[in-house]
Design a protein around this motif. Structure first.
Motif, PDB file in Angstrom:
ATOM      1  N   VAL A 135       0.848  -1.188   0.000  1.00 50.71           N
ATOM      2  CA  VAL A 135       0.000   0.000   0.000  1.00 50.71           C
ATOM      3  C   VAL A 135       0.882   1.236   0.000  1.00 50.71           C
ATOM      4  CG1 VAL A 135      -1.856   1.220   1.190  1.00 50.71           C
ATOM      5  CG2 VAL A 135      -1.725  -1.272   1.312  1.00 50.71           C
ATOM      6  N   ALA A 136       0.772   2.043  -1.042  1.00 49.08           N
ATOM      7  CA  ALA A 136       1.612   3.232  -1.180  1.00 49.08           C
ATOM      8  C   ALA A 136       1.021   4.411  -0.440  1.00 49.08           C
ATOM      9  CB  ALA A 136       1.781   3.583  -2.659  1.00 49.08           C
ATOM     10  N   ALA A 207      13.543   4.534   7.362  1.00 50.70           N
ATOM     11  CA  ALA A 207      14.076   4.034   6.089  1.00 50.70           C
ATOM     12  C   ALA A 207      13.206   2.972   5.446  1.00 50.70           C
ATOM     13  CB  ALA A 207      15.484   3.480   6.305  1.00 50.70           C
ATOM     14  N   TYR A 208      12.170   2.527   6.115  1.00 47.63           N
ATOM     15  CA  TYR A 208      11.360   1.410   5.610  1.00 47.63           C
ATOM     16  C   TYR A 208      10.588   1.791   4.347  1.00 47.63           C
ATOM     17  CZ  TYR A 208       7.475  -1.903   5.311  1.00 47.63           C
ATOM     18  OH  TYR A 208       6.545  -2.816   4.871  1.00 47.63           O
ATOM     19  N   ASP A 209      10.590   0.913   3.361  1.00 45.52           N
ATOM     20  CA  ASP A 209       9.789   1.067   2.148  1.00 45.52           C
ATOM     21  C   ASP A 209       9.530  -0.323   1.585  1.00 45.52           C
ATOM     22  OD1 ASP A 209       8.587   1.560  -0.267  1.00 45.52           O
ATOM     23  OD2 ASP A 209      10.253   2.677  -1.144  1.00 45.52           O
ATOM     24  N   GLY A 256      -3.962   8.423  19.264  1.00 47.68           N
ATOM     25  CA  GLY A 256      -2.956   7.379  19.270  1.00 47.68           C
ATOM     26  C   GLY A 256      -2.329   7.368  17.883  1.00 47.68           C
ATOM     27  N   ALA A 257      -1.014   7.441  17.794  1.00 45.18           N
ATOM     28  CA  ALA A 257      -0.321   7.505  16.502  1.00 45.18           C
ATOM     29  C   ALA A 257       0.326   6.158  16.221  1.00 45.18           C
ATOM     30  CB  ALA A 257       0.727   8.607  16.513  1.00 45.18           C
ATOM     31  N   TYR A 258      -0.107   5.495  15.148  1.00 43.45           N
ATOM     32  CA  TYR A 258       0.396   4.169  14.800  1.00 43.45           C
ATOM     33  C   TYR A 258       1.050   4.271  13.422  1.00 43.45           C
ATOM     34  CZ  TYR A 258      -2.413   3.104  18.798  1.00 43.45           C
ATOM     35  OH  TYR A 258      -2.932   3.103  20.075  1.00 43.45           O
ATOM     36  N   ARG A 259       2.362   4.346  13.445  1.00 46.09           N
ATOM     37  CA  ARG A 259       3.102   4.624  12.217  1.00 46.09           C
ATOM     38  C   ARG A 259       3.398   3.334  11.461  1.00 46.09           C
ATOM     39  NH1 ARG A 259       9.262   6.882  11.499  1.00 46.09           N
ATOM     40  NH2 ARG A 259       9.044   7.533   9.318  1.00 46.09           N
ATOM     41  N   VAL A 260       2.900   3.248  10.211  1.00 48.53           N
ATOM     42  CA  VAL A 260       3.103   2.048   9.400  1.00 48.53           C
ATOM     43  C   VAL A 260       3.849   2.357   8.100  1.00 48.53           C
ATOM     44  CG1 VAL A 260       1.094   0.874  10.357  1.00 48.53           C
ATOM     45  CG2 VAL A 260       0.828   2.300   8.306  1.00 48.53           C
ATOM     46  N   PHE A 261       4.238   3.599   7.876  1.00 49.75           N
ATOM     47  CA  PHE A 261       5.019   3.998   6.703  1.00 49.75           C
ATOM     48  C   PHE A 261       6.353   4.600   7.147  1.00 49.75           C
ATOM     49  CE2 PHE A 261       0.672   4.397   4.996  1.00 49.75           C
ATOM     50  CZ  PHE A 261       0.798   3.714   3.799  1.00 49.75           C
ATOM     51  N   GLY A 262       7.367   4.447   6.282  1.00 54.19           N
ATOM     52  CA  GLY A 262       8.603   5.183   6.461  1.00 54.19           C
ATOM     53  C   GLY A 262       8.452   6.592   5.915  1.00 54.19           C
ATOM     54  N   CYS A 263       9.571   7.219   5.619  1.00 53.28           N
ATOM     55  CA  CYS A 263       9.525   8.591   5.111  1.00 53.28           C
ATOM     56  C   CYS A 263       9.011   8.665   3.672  1.00 53.28           C
ATOM     57  CB  CYS A 263      10.913   9.237   5.191  1.00 53.28           C
ATOM     58  SG  CYS A 263      11.511   9.463   6.889  1.00 53.28           S
ATOM     59  N   GLY A 265       7.477   5.884   0.138  1.00 48.65           N
ATOM     60  CA  GLY A 265       7.230   4.537  -0.355  1.00 48.65           C
ATOM     61  C   GLY A 265       5.943   3.928   0.139  1.00 48.65           C
ATOM     62  N   SER A 266       5.987   2.656   0.486  1.00 51.09           N
ATOM     63  CA  SER A 266       4.769   1.902   0.777  1.00 51.09           C
ATOM     64  C   SER A 266       4.945   1.048   2.010  1.00 51.09           C
ATOM     65  CB  SER A 266       4.396   1.026  -0.424  1.00 51.09           C
ATOM     66  OG  SER A 266       5.441   0.122  -0.719  1.00 51.09           O
ATOM     67  N   THR A 267       3.817   0.493   2.460  1.00 53.96           N
ATOM     68  CA  THR A 267       3.821  -0.440   3.580  1.00 53.96           C
ATOM     69  C   THR A 267       3.139  -1.716   3.127  1.00 53.96           C
ATOM     70  OG1 THR A 267       3.351  -0.717   5.932  1.00 53.96           O
ATOM     71  CG2 THR A 267       1.617   0.269   4.602  1.00 53.96           C
ATOM     72  N   SER A 268       3.039  -2.692   4.012  1.00 56.20           N
ATOM     73  CA  SER A 268       2.394  -3.957   3.685  1.00 56.20           C
ATOM     74  C   SER A 268       1.188  -4.170   4.583  1.00 56.20           C
ATOM     75  CB  SER A 268       3.363  -5.128   3.832  1.00 56.20           C
ATOM     76  OG  SER A 268       3.814  -5.236   5.170  1.00 56.20           O
ATOM     77  N   ALA A 269       0.263  -4.997   4.099  1.00 54.17           N
ATOM     78  CA  ALA A 269      -0.993  -5.191   4.806  1.00 54.17           C
ATOM     79  C   ALA A 269      -0.796  -5.872   6.153  1.00 54.17           C
ATOM     80  CB  ALA A 269      -1.950  -6.000   3.932  1.00 54.17           C
ATOM     81  N   ASP A 270       0.256  -6.681   6.300  1.00 52.17           N
ATOM     82  CA  ASP A 270       0.447  -7.342   7.595  1.00 52.17           C
ATOM     83  C   ASP A 270       0.861  -6.353   8.669  1.00 52.17           C
ATOM     84  OD1 ASP A 270       2.976  -7.039   6.419  1.00 52.17           O
ATOM     85  OD2 ASP A 270       3.766  -8.899   7.250  1.00 52.17           O
ATOM     86  N   ILE A 271       1.603  -5.323   8.291  1.00 51.74           N
ATOM     87  CA  ILE A 271       1.952  -4.290   9.271  1.00 51.74           C
ATOM     88  C   ILE A 271       0.705  -3.527   9.688  1.00 51.74           C
ATOM     89  CG2 ILE A 271       3.210  -2.106   9.551  1.00 51.74           C
ATOM     90  CD1 ILE A 271       5.474  -3.332   7.949  1.00 51.74           C
TER      91      ILE A 271
END
Length: 886
Positions: A135-136, A207-209, A256-263, A265-271
């Motif tokens: 997910v971008a 740095a996650y993408d 409540g802040a739940y960060r699932v993206f890096g600076c 790019g994208s994340t994944s559905a499991d996160i």
């Protein structure tokens, strides 16, 4: 150019014969007598010259036992996890476990090639296997006009604050996103935890993408501080509840802040699911997810996990998606969830713009043609020269030398059958010598033009009114130029209050009415990281969802006893119908849901209508009961009426709008109810008699109950007015959108830069080895025009013409629903790695296929279909191929 390639058998070519059945009407008289086209639903995008592989190397594995949030015991879930790991190892399954889930989802996320999935699916205790989507982060468009007031006024949020004294105080809202700028004063900063951002977690690190080709970037590095370096989450949080230079919908909430993206790019559905489980453990009241994966089913894991959150007492709000240009059935999970509030977007009544000044003395609002470098903040352009449509491909080329001139170009083309992109117009003007390019709109208002490659000259979009003024002045003999400034302005939006062009279109593939409701999402100013300017204007259903999340907080403050699964009905009952364009006719229900959220109306509602929406499924109408409850302290009479809405007909990718509508009758004309009393009315919806299955008719409307005090409450309905299985789900429904080839046969128009090589004849040979860094295995490429229920690929022996083995024959199998592809140029590849599997009494046996000649038969069960009905199953037989190992 000889690049290493995947070699593939073109399933999509063989199934291209279904194209004619789905072709969109081309004239205003297509369809039955009354089914006339008002307009195309949108300008269908033209595919680029390459094909898009939409595939997964990562998967969700769901186990049969219930997760703990749905009543499963922790011990039982742990034992099921251990049994799966042991069984996978014993059966030689090649997978890497990513995450294990126990609360909202019982199972795992894993890395595995698609060749392993048939084996995984057959393991004892496995309930389902789903491809895991990436997910971008939506693109951010920035401006600097710190004002949310116009959006709040569209929904009555300003009334709820200023007249009812409601702020969402005491309500905890989880924001699953890119984090929140923890130093922003509008959000309680600096510091964490603060008075506003009271809890949270960073699941990924800067740095996650997930989509990066660099393996190191795909590895999360979680920490305890969910600070935002991207901006999207800070913007979302501000819409929900900023309290400072801008004011959000519910400025009294805590976050409540739940960060699932890096600076970036994208994340994944499991996160995402991991973040949901954390929000549940932290006791959040509302969860906002301005992210999602398009074209999915409501049983996708992020959607079912969201439904379980609602069962646990948390209201879940999610954007329905920004894939409106991809046609019908384009909504995404988790907004597709059965109990989730899926939110569509409407444009703000006012839009931000940069400002230049014409030599005539008039202001010239403009927007940038991204990704062109921004114009300077001072200086004057060369004189403007009108050049028509500026598009040689459409028969209107630029014929003058523009050296030392600025080009003024009309948006659109003189030939509706030929598309001309913003980039084409900009490029041709620069090639003719233009020092600046101005493209004026062909309808009232400004526009945002994307996909433009910078070629060293400023490129901007301006309004139709500005374009006409410039052309009139030039025709009168004036020389017109523009002076750039560093100023911004606000202009009235001609599309204000209308559904945003990008907003995804329903229905759900199981024919549930989706989206559920609409909120302002186009051109919304809110908070942004301080280092990026503190405030910004962004657009998307990402901006609409938090407006509804804020509305939920207001409603829960006003009615603390309201259950999580009741909130959506209340919001839908009081929503305001959105009309189409400049007409008074209601917009598609499959675009607006119940309509624009009405915050103060929901708080003050004196009636409850249940269910809050009616999903009529397939066929030619139907009868449903609606229960009305009088929640006032006085007797009320509720009079019933019907409000028809627009419909669509034609194909998934190129549908057309029509005012041909359903009708409705009521078992009683009204109900008189004492305080607290309830009564029911049967609503019978009928379709015009001449609608046929070939029309692919999607209809909708509203059941309206008006009380004695004059307040109107409504329930939207929608359905598919035909045999749903008349939709052919696999193949190309609009071959002409692929511009690289005159004829699209197989994948023959794939360019030399593609990593896919195709053949249509018998006799291709595969070594099942890695060659030049790529697996030399057969892939089967499928274009899903529509979602399908089940899909399987069975291996056959070319020598016998029978399945390879009576029980060992599955190359791929899924019965959890398959998402449709994004367009005609997209496909899903399935790999055959040389093994097949069987399952007997829970025991898995994997068998290696010996060298020899084979073919596969792929079959799909249509959405809503019956596997025993051959008309509901589509199939394809591949060419013969050879397995020849070294």
């Amino acid at each position: 150019m000889n690049l290493p390639r995947h070699r593939s058998l073109g399933v999509i070519a063989a199934l291209g014969i279904v194209a004619a059945a789905l072709a969109a009407p081309t004239t205003a008289t297509a369809g039955p007598t009354g089914l006339t086209e008002l307009a195309p639903l949108y300008d269908a995008p033209v595919a680029d010259s390459g094909l898009v592989a939409e595939t997964a190397g990562r998967w969700f594995v769901e186990l049969e036992g219930e997760p703990t949030a749905a009543g499963g015991s922790s011990l039982a879930v742990r034992n099921q996890h251990a049994a799966f790991r042991s069984s996978a190892k014993a059966n030689g399954v090649k997978l890497t476990e990513r995450r294990a889930f126990t609360s909202l989802f019982n199972g795992f996320s894993v890395d595995a090639d698609s060749s392993q999935i048939a084996t995984v699916r057959a393991l004892n205790g496995v309930k389902a296997v789903y491809p895991m989507v990436s997910v971008a982060i939506p693109e951010n468009q920035q401006a600097s006009i710190p004002d949310l007031a116009t959006a709040l006024a569209m929904t009555g949020a300003d009334v709820a604050q200023n007249e009812l004294g409601l702020t969402g105080a005491g309500i905890k809202v989880a924001v699953m996103d890119t984090g929140i700028d923890l130093d922003h004063p509008d959000l309680g900063g600096p510091g964490f935890p603060s008075s506003r951002v009271v809890t949270g977690w960073d699941f990924v690190g800067d740095a996650y993408d997930e989509g990066s080709p660099d393996a190191a970037a795909r590895v999360p590095h979680p920490d305890a501080v969910p600070d935002d370096c991207q901006g999207h989450g800070t913007h979302v949080a501000g819409i929900i509840g900023a309290d400072g230079e801008v004011t959000g919908v519910a400025p009294g909430v805590t976050f409540g802040a739940y960060r699932v993206f890096g600076c970036e790019g994208s994340t994944s559905a499991d996160i995402m699911i991991a973040a949901m489980e954390r929000a549940l453990a932290d006791g959040m009241d509302v969860l906002n997810m301005s992210i999602g994966s398009a074209f999915t089913w409501p049983n996708y894991p992020t959607a079912t996990a969201s439904d379980r959150l609602v069962d646990e007492g948390m209201v879940v709000v999610a954007s329905f998606g920004n894939s409106g240009a991809n046609g019908l059935w384009s909504g995404g999970a988790p907004g597709m969830g059965e109990k989730v509030i899926g939110v569509a977007s409407a444009d703000n009544t006012h839009s931000p713009a940069n400002k230049a000044v014409l030599s005539t003395g008039s202001d010239l609002p403009w927007t940038l043609l991204s990704t062109v470098e921004a114009p300077p903040t001072s200086g004057t352009t060369d004189p403007m020269v009108p050049v028509g449509f500026g598009c040689a491909e459409a028969g209107d080329p630029i014929t003058v030398d523009l050296t030392g001139k600025a080009a003024l170009i009309s948006r659109g083309t003189p030939n509706p059958s030929v598309s001309c992109s913003f980039d084409t117009k900009y490029r041709q003007a620069v090639e003719a010598g233009a020092s600046a390019v101005f493209i004026h709109n062909n309808v009232p208002g400004l526009f945002s033009g994307g996909g433009v490659v910078d070629r060293g000259a400023p490129g901007v979009g301006i309004s139709l009114a500005s374009g006409n003024e410039i052309k009139a002045a030039i025709a009168a003999g004036a020389e017109v130029s523009a002076t750039w400034t560093d100023e911004t302005t606000v202009v009235v939006s001609p599309t204000g209050g209308k559904i945003s062009s990008f907003s995804s279109i329903g229905l759900s593939p199981d024919l549930t009415l989706k989206p559920d409701i609409t909120a302002p999402g186009g051109n919304i100013n809110s908070t942004y990281p301080l280092e990026k300017g503190a405030h910004a204007v962004l657009s998307g259903t990402s901006m609409a969802a938090p407006h509804v999340a804020g509305a939920v907080a207001i409603l829960l403050e006003a009615h603390p006893g309201l259950a999580a699964d009741e909130v959506r009905d209340v919001l839908q009952n009081s929503a305001d119908t959105i009309t189409y364009s400049t007409s008074a006719f209601p917009e598609l229900v499959s675009k607006q849901g119940a309509g624009m959220v009405d915050v103060d109306g929901s708080v003050l509602a004196g009636a409850a209508l249940t269910p809050g929406k009616l999903s009529l499924g397939e066929g030619y109408g139907g009868t449903r009961a609606v229960t009305v409850t009088n929640t006032t302290d006085a007797e009320q009479t509720f009079a019933f009426a019907h409000k028809a809405a627009l419909s669509t007909f034609g194909s998934t990718f190129a549908p057309s709008l029509s005012s041909y509508a359903a009708a409705a009758t009521f078992s009683v004309p009204s109900l008189t109810l004492a305080p607290g009393a309830s009564g029911s009315v049967d609503v019978t919806v009928t379709l015009p008699a001449d609608v046929t299955d070939e029309d692919h008719f999607v209809y909708g409307g509203f059941v309206v109950a008006t009380s004695s005090d004059g307040t109107a409450y409504s329930v939207p309905y929608a359905g598919y007015g035909a045999d749903y299985q008349a939709i052919e789900p696999i193949g190309f429904s609009n071959l002409g959108t692929v511009t690289a080839c005159a004829d699209f046969i197989g994948l023959d128009c794939v360019s030399d830069t593609s990593s896919w090589e195709t053949f249509e004849e018998d006799g291709a040979s595969f070594s099942l080895q890695t060659v030049d860094g790529l697996p030399d295995v057969p892939y089967f490429l499928v274009n899903f025009d529509h979602q399908v229920e089940d899909y399987e690929i069975v291996l056959y022996s070319a020598r016998t013409g029978k399945p390879f083995n009576k029980v060992f024959n599955k190359v791929f199998q899924t019965d959890e629903g398959v998402a449709r592809n994004s367009g005609d140029n997209a496909f899903t590849p399935f790999a055959f790695g040389g093994t097949v599997t069987k399952s007997t009494g829970g025991t898995i046996v994997t068998k290696t296929v010996p060298d020899g000649d084979y073919y596969v038969v792929a079959t799909a069960l249509k959405a809503g279909g019956d596997a025993s009905n051959p008309d509901h199953v589509v199939g394809w037989t591949s060419p013969v191929f050879t397995i020849d190992r070294p």
